[in-house]
Design a protein around this motif. Sequence first.
Motif, PDB file in Angstrom:
ATOM      1  N   LEU A  38      -0.515  11.329  26.330  1.00 42.09           N
ATOM      2  CA  LEU A  38      -0.371  10.728  27.649  1.00 42.09           C
ATOM      3  C   LEU A  38      -0.547  11.811  28.705  1.00 42.09           C
ATOM      4  CD1 LEU A  38       2.650   8.220  27.798  1.00 42.09           C
ATOM      5  CD2 LEU A  38       0.229   7.725  27.971  1.00 42.09           C
ATOM      6  N   LYS A  39      -1.338  11.517  29.719  1.00 47.68           N
ATOM      7  CA  LYS A  39      -1.530  12.455  30.823  1.00 47.68           C
ATOM      8  C   LYS A  39      -0.806  11.899  32.047  1.00 47.68           C
ATOM      9  CE  LYS A  39      -6.141  13.516  29.024  1.00 47.68           C
ATOM     10  NZ  LYS A  39      -7.597  13.472  29.297  1.00 47.68           N
ATOM     11  N   ILE A  40       0.113  12.677  32.606  1.00 39.79           N
ATOM     12  CA  ILE A  40       0.913  12.255  33.752  1.00 39.79           C
ATOM     13  C   ILE A  40       0.585  13.175  34.926  1.00 39.79           C
ATOM     14  CG2 ILE A  40       3.233  11.755  34.591  1.00 39.79           C
ATOM     15  CD1 ILE A  40       4.153  11.654  31.669  1.00 39.79           C
ATOM     16  N   ASP A  41       0.100  12.575  35.995  1.00 35.77           N
ATOM     17  CA  ASP A  41      -0.325  13.356  37.158  1.00 35.77           C
ATOM     18  C   ASP A  41       0.896  13.847  37.934  1.00 35.77           C
ATOM     19  OD1 ASP A  41      -1.805  14.548  39.076  1.00 35.77           O
ATOM     20  OD2 ASP A  41      -2.474  12.701  40.055  1.00 35.77           O
ATOM     21  N   ARG A  42       0.892  15.128  38.340  1.00 36.47           N
ATOM     22  CA  ARG A  42       1.997  15.727  39.090  1.00 36.47           C
ATOM     23  C   ARG A  42       1.635  15.988  40.554  1.00 36.47           C
ATOM     24  NH1 ARG A  42       4.598  20.785  36.423  1.00 36.47           N
ATOM     25  NH2 ARG A  42       6.272  20.097  37.821  1.00 36.47           N
ATOM     26  N   THR A  43       0.443  15.584  40.968  1.00 38.33           N
ATOM     27  CA  THR A  43       0.020  15.860  42.342  1.00 38.33           C
ATOM     28  C   THR A  43       0.333  14.699  43.285  1.00 38.33           C
ATOM     29  OG1 THR A  43      -2.208  15.003  41.873  1.00 38.33           O
ATOM     30  CG2 THR A  43      -1.825  17.370  41.547  1.00 38.33           C
ATOM     31  N   GLU A  44       0.773  13.564  42.753  1.00 42.39           N
ATOM     32  CA  GLU A  44       1.144  12.420  43.589  1.00 42.39           C
ATOM     33  C   GLU A  44       2.630  12.512  43.923  1.00 42.39           C
ATOM     34  OE1 GLU A  44      -0.485  10.031  44.978  1.00 42.39           O
ATOM     35  OE2 GLU A  44      -2.479  10.514  44.176  1.00 42.39           O
ATOM     36  N   PRO A  45       3.003  12.576  45.212  1.00 41.97           N
ATOM     37  CA  PRO A  45       4.417  12.769  45.551  1.00 41.97           C
ATOM     38  C   PRO A  45       5.293  11.548  45.272  1.00 41.97           C
ATOM     39  CG  PRO A  45       3.100  12.494  47.534  1.00 41.97           C
ATOM     40  CD  PRO A  45       2.135  12.574  46.392  1.00 41.97           C
ATOM     41  N   LYS A  46       4.746  10.318  45.373  1.00 43.16           N
ATOM     42  CA  LYS A  46       5.588   9.132  45.207  1.00 43.16           C
ATOM     43  C   LYS A  46       4.994   8.080  44.287  1.00 43.16           C
ATOM     44  CE  LYS A  46       8.060   9.438  49.593  1.00 43.16           C
ATOM     45  NZ  LYS A  46       8.528   8.706  50.795  1.00 43.16           N
ATOM     46  N   ASP A  47       3.835   8.342  43.728  1.00 42.28           N
ATOM     47  CA  ASP A  47       3.184   7.371  42.849  1.00 42.28           C
ATOM     48  C   ASP A  47       3.279   7.842  41.403  1.00 42.28           C
ATOM     49  OD1 ASP A  47       2.353   4.988  43.705  1.00 42.28           O
ATOM     50  OD2 ASP A  47       0.405   5.639  44.448  1.00 42.28           O
ATOM     51  N   LEU A  48       3.214   6.878  40.487  1.00 44.19           N
ATOM     52  CA  LEU A  48       3.207   7.192  39.061  1.00 44.19           C
ATOM     53  C   LEU A  48       1.805   6.935  38.532  1.00 44.19           C
ATOM     54  CD1 LEU A  48       4.831   8.001  36.519  1.00 44.19           C
ATOM     55  CD2 LEU A  48       5.278   5.559  36.159  1.00 44.19           C
ATOM     56  N   VAL A  49       1.102   8.009  38.193  1.00 45.59           N
ATOM     57  CA  VAL A  49      -0.268   7.915  37.685  1.00 45.59           C
ATOM     58  C   VAL A  49      -0.266   8.397  36.242  1.00 45.59           C
ATOM     59  CG1 VAL A  49      -2.662   8.633  37.981  1.00 45.59           C
ATOM     60  CG2 VAL A  49      -1.201   8.306  39.992  1.00 45.59           C
ATOM     61  N   ILE A  50      -0.495   7.473  35.333  1.00 44.13           N
ATOM     62  CA  ILE A  50      -0.469   7.783  33.898  1.00 44.13           C
ATOM     63  C   ILE A  50      -1.793   7.354  33.287  1.00 44.13           C
ATOM     64  CG2 ILE A  50       0.583   7.193  31.688  1.00 44.13           C
ATOM     65  CD1 ILE A  50       3.225   7.022  32.990  1.00 44.13           C
ATOM     66  N   ILE A  51      -2.367   8.236  32.488  1.00 48.84           N
ATOM     67  CA  ILE A  51      -3.604   7.941  31.758  1.00 48.84           C
ATOM     68  C   ILE A  51      -3.302   8.051  30.274  1.00 48.84           C
ATOM     69  CG2 ILE A  51      -5.999   8.616  31.372  1.00 48.84           C
ATOM     70  CD1 ILE A  51      -5.992   9.878  34.160  1.00 48.84           C
ATOM     71  N   ASP A  52      -3.552   6.960  29.560  1.00 50.47           N
ATOM     72  CA  ASP A  52      -3.338   6.953  28.118  1.00 50.47           C
ATOM     73  C   ASP A  52      -4.656   7.271  27.429  1.00 50.47           C
ATOM     74  OD1 ASP A  52      -2.552   6.599  25.541  1.00 50.47           O
ATOM     75  OD2 ASP A  52      -2.135   4.451  25.685  1.00 50.47           O
ATOM     76  N   ASP A  53      -4.686   8.400  26.754  1.00 55.88           N
ATOM     77  CA  ASP A  53      -5.870   8.762  25.979  1.00 55.88           C
ATOM     78  C   ASP A  53      -5.906   7.860  24.746  1.00 55.88           C
ATOM     79  OD1 ASP A  53      -7.924   9.898  24.630  1.00 55.88           O
ATOM     80  OD2 ASP A  53      -7.263  11.964  24.901  1.00 55.88           O
ATOM     81  N   LYS A  54      -6.902   6.995  24.665  1.00 52.84           N
ATOM     82  CA  LYS A  54      -6.960   5.998  23.594  1.00 52.84           C
ATOM     83  C   LYS A  54      -7.290   6.605  22.243  1.00 52.84           C
ATOM     84  CE  LYS A  54      -6.294   2.686  26.561  1.00 52.84           C
ATOM     85  NZ  LYS A  54      -5.015   1.959  26.602  1.00 52.84           N
ATOM     86  N   HIS A  55      -7.691   7.849  22.225  1.00 55.77           N
ATOM     87  CA  HIS A  55      -8.106   8.487  20.973  1.00 55.77           C
ATOM     88  C   HIS A  55      -6.884   8.824  20.114  1.00 55.77           C
ATOM     89  CE1 HIS A  55     -10.864  10.666  18.363  1.00 55.77           C
ATOM     90  NE2 HIS A  55     -10.001  11.660  18.329  1.00 55.77           N
ATOM     91  N   VAL A  56      -7.037   8.670  18.800  1.00 56.73           N
ATOM     92  CA  VAL A  56      -5.997   9.065  17.848  1.00 56.73           C
ATOM     93  C   VAL A  56      -6.426  10.398  17.234  1.00 56.73           C
ATOM     94  CG1 VAL A  56      -4.727   8.451  15.768  1.00 56.73           C
ATOM     95  CG2 VAL A  56      -5.406   6.670  17.391  1.00 56.73           C
ATOM     96  N   TYR A  57      -5.633  11.436  17.466  1.00 57.09           N
ATOM     97  CA  TYR A  57      -5.968  12.784  17.016  1.00 57.09           C
ATOM     98  C   TYR A  57      -5.302  13.076  15.678  1.00 57.09           C
ATOM     99  CZ  TYR A  57      -7.240  13.553  21.948  1.00 57.09           C
ATOM    100  OH  TYR A  57      -7.789  13.472  23.206  1.00 57.09           O
ATOM    101  N   ASN A  58      -5.963  13.922  14.889  1.00 55.12           N
ATOM    102  CA  ASN A  58      -5.271  14.503  13.741  1.00 55.12           C
ATOM    103  C   ASN A  58      -4.662  15.829  14.172  1.00 55.12           C
ATOM    104  OD1 ASN A  58      -7.329  16.462  13.675  1.00 55.12           O
ATOM    105  ND2 ASN A  58      -8.527  15.301  12.181  1.00 55.12           N
ATOM    106  N   GLN A  59      -4.022  16.513  13.232  1.00 55.20           N
ATOM    107  CA  GLN A  59      -3.275  17.715  13.595  1.00 55.20           C
ATOM    108  C   GLN A  59      -4.201  18.821  14.096  1.00 55.20           C
ATOM    109  OE1 GLN A  59      -0.605  18.916  10.506  1.00 55.20           O
ATOM    110  NE2 GLN A  59       0.907  19.646  11.957  1.00 55.20           N
ATOM    111  N   GLN A  60      -5.353  18.974  13.474  1.00 59.26           N
ATOM    112  CA  GLN A  60      -6.271  20.024  13.883  1.00 59.26           C
ATOM    113  C   GLN A  60      -6.852  19.735  15.266  1.00 59.26           C
ATOM    114  OE1 GLN A  60      -6.824  22.866  12.415  1.00 59.26           O
ATOM    115  NE2 GLN A  60      -8.358  23.525  13.918  1.00 59.26           N
ATOM    116  N   GLU A  61      -7.178  18.483  15.515  1.00 61.43           N
ATOM    117  CA  GLU A  61      -7.766  18.128  16.803  1.00 61.43           C
ATOM    118  C   GLU A  61      -6.777  18.319  17.952  1.00 61.43           C
ATOM    119  OE1 GLU A  61     -10.948  14.657  15.404  1.00 61.43           O
ATOM    120  OE2 GLU A  61      -8.918  14.118  16.045  1.00 61.43           O
ATOM    121  N   VAL A  62      -5.515  17.987  17.734  1.00 58.00           N
ATOM    122  CA  VAL A  62      -4.553  18.134  18.819  1.00 58.00           C
ATOM    123  C   VAL A  62      -4.269  19.609  19.098  1.00 58.00           C
ATOM    124  CG1 VAL A  62      -2.343  18.117  17.561  1.00 58.00           C
ATOM    125  CG2 VAL A  62      -2.522  16.963  19.767  1.00 58.00           C
TER     126      VAL A  62
END
Length: 885
Positions: A38-62
């Motif tokens: 999950l990617k959570i943006d920290r540049t928005e002062p009052k909004d919640l911006v979340i991007i869900d990476d739909k990819h499923v990683y294995n241990q090496q990829e992560v």
Amino acid sequence: MPQTAAVISGIQRMVLYETRARYFLVGSNHAQTKHRVLKIDRTEPKDLVIIDDKHVYNQQEVRELLSRLDLGNRTKMGQKGSSGLSRAVSAFGIVGFVRFLEGYYIVLITKRRKMADIGGHSIYKIEDTTMIYIPNDSVRVSHPDEARYVRIFQNVDLSSNFYFSYSYDLSHSLQYNLTLLQRPYELWSAAPPLTKEEEHTQGKQDSFDIFEDEGLPTQVVYGLQNEPYYKYVWNGKLLERIKDIVHPDWLMYIIHGFCGQSKLLIYGRPVHITLIARRSSKFAGTRFLKRGANCEGDVANEVETEQIVHDASVTSFTAGSYSSYVQVRGSVPLYWSQDISTMMPKPPIRLDQADPYANIAALHFDQMLQRFGSPIIILNLVKKREKRKHEKILSEELYPAVINLNQFLPPDHRIDYIAWDMARYTKSKLCNVLDRLSMIAENVVKRTGFFINRSDFYCHTLRPDDRWRDIGGSVTSTGRLQTGVLRTNCVDCLDRTNTAQFMVGKCALAYQLYALGMIDKPKLQFDTDCVRLFEELYEDHGDTLSLQYGGSQLVHRVKTYRKIAPWTQHSKDIMQTLSRYYSNAFSDADRQDAINLFLQVYQPSEGKAHLWELPTDFYLHQRSTMALQHNRHSYTFWWSEGVLSYLPVPYNEVACENTMKTIKVRRMNQFDESVDIYTEFFKPYELTSFDDTFCIGMTNSAREFMPKSVGVDPSPFTVRKPEETGKSVLGKSSKEETILQRKTAASAPPPPSEEAISSTSEDDSEEDRDDEGSVSQRSTPIKLLTESGESGRTQEGVFFPPACVSLLLLHDWSDSLPLSSCMSTFREPVSHFKDDSIYVVSLPQVDRGSHEMFVSHVMTGHGQVRALCREDMLMYREYVKNRYM
């Protein structure tokens, strides 16, 4: 025929990484073979911006992903001093996201403790959480009242009786969860096609096969994922912002209440008794500030208590025997309150609003008909005779409301009303309170029945019991269903209610054990190990619920009503009364504000009055006062559409169009990790110790209640004298005594030092195992058997780890006997019918295939591996494909 199984959450561990611009939440399954980000943006002062990476990683990829993020976020290329990606915290789940007047916070579970096992599904208690501010300091817009809202929010102690599970729906009853899995195959055959994400994942896994032989087609399993019952979910509002954005594995719902589990040993046969209490999140609050009901029919202090009994010798839901019984407590469903401004121990009861057509009671009982079916039985324990009208006011309003609602219901499904002045009977020397409650409990259980997932034993037909013939409920091809529920109330729904529920639960427990083939008559007596263990569970349950609502533990217990409580108990009762009065007078208002803020009943915003400035929270919980209702509820047809047509079966458990909308179905491989409860429970990829397992540490009837003297009847259903018990209900044995007893029973020497087990606190004497890092390293000498089967001398210097003891002994025993004798060695049964389950002793049946498999396993341990066959290759292929590809 394809099977069905509950979907196990694919995210059970997570790590939060931070950069200046983003948070990266990396979640993985327990085996850490599949990862999501999950990617959570920290540049928005009052909004919640979340991007869900739909990819499923294995241990090496992560790992490669984190390395690239670390390299890309450094201030200078090649700089080694300060990393661009830093690890913030490790967690076990997301409680939710919350915002006050500044930016959003994320609340994570950082510690957990296992509390129960149900069919291989683990239930955890939240031990600790952390609250992290998301926006970066450079974009933060400060507000002077933000810190105060944070303090109020954190007044809800999440480490106190909040529970969750990765694979079991705690918001629903066991009956609902199992009947969902037993629905006909035709309902799931029209499952929707896979999403693009699932097609991508499945296509990737099946694109490459290291085996030349394609093998046989694998069995299809329908994975079921159900919407929780939001009435008992406490973080539903906190997850609302991300519910439609992220993958369902990120969503973890928690309940509030109580969860306890104990082991009842019946001549060595383990039976687990579990007690789960779900506190409603609707109209929730503290004792004097939340009374009666709101405009939607939700009542104060509403708790659903479920007792689950299952034979722990078989774990799975499909092959095991499981039984449950549900009952409810809740405030009287009327508009009433108590004025606490007078500073009186018992403020006067007042009716706030006239309800001549019982509209509020109708909304409340409509909810109960949908969830529990009919009959609904009300046990009203408030006082009938008083010098000055106090509690009697509620009875005079509730009874006419029930009469009014019943006139529109069919005669077979009307609400039963039982009014009994329990306090008056307690003061009488001629009346036995528990005997009267026992009669009521017998009548109630016979009306509602109970749930069990197996058909009756033949012994019940062969040796019928008069009580068993009259048992109610709905009989199905796979067992019995509980139809209807008992609703118990007094004024506070604490002391009297808990004792009444204990007596009903004790009666239901007898029927459950009888249905499981554990006892020959559906009746249990006091002062037995079984009832003492059950009484301790219910007193812990009552103390916990009383602390949550009333601010103190129970004042009157089961022993008080049995009139066998020690004289010291009276002084404790006085102290609990004073503690409850102090809590109600001085701390309940702050606790109520915290609950309102946590449940998002009140949401802060600019230009709005602050929470602490509100004179009352009445308008927050009574929505009808803020807007006119366009769709009024009918006074005559007061039930929801479709409910009556399925009674007495609950509408929520019927496979109709409306209920099927809440279920998501996925076609899956039977070896998929998402439905493999065997791997989820036993975790074969981990090295574990017997001393650290949950089942060893839980309360045990033989260890903690059975007398320690030699020659005592080991049956947990034998009546014992108070001085004979191994543990008093009011006191708990220390952890040191428990561990020493276990080691003595294992014929092993005591530990070298006692410092590691010196804790005697009540919490440490229970299932608290996560904080212990020590693993037993002792070795046990084994007496090897000679070829003639006689015991030889103990080989000194030859030691085996404890996990191998039973394996070697069983191997030697099976080798010393011919195969035919292994298959036919049995003690004489009580009954000569094959289908009867009651035996004096029954040795396990060993067929030829199982014997060959066991011998092969033992020989492999000695280094002698047999040649692999086609079935072995297919099994290994499935294992590799599902774990690594």
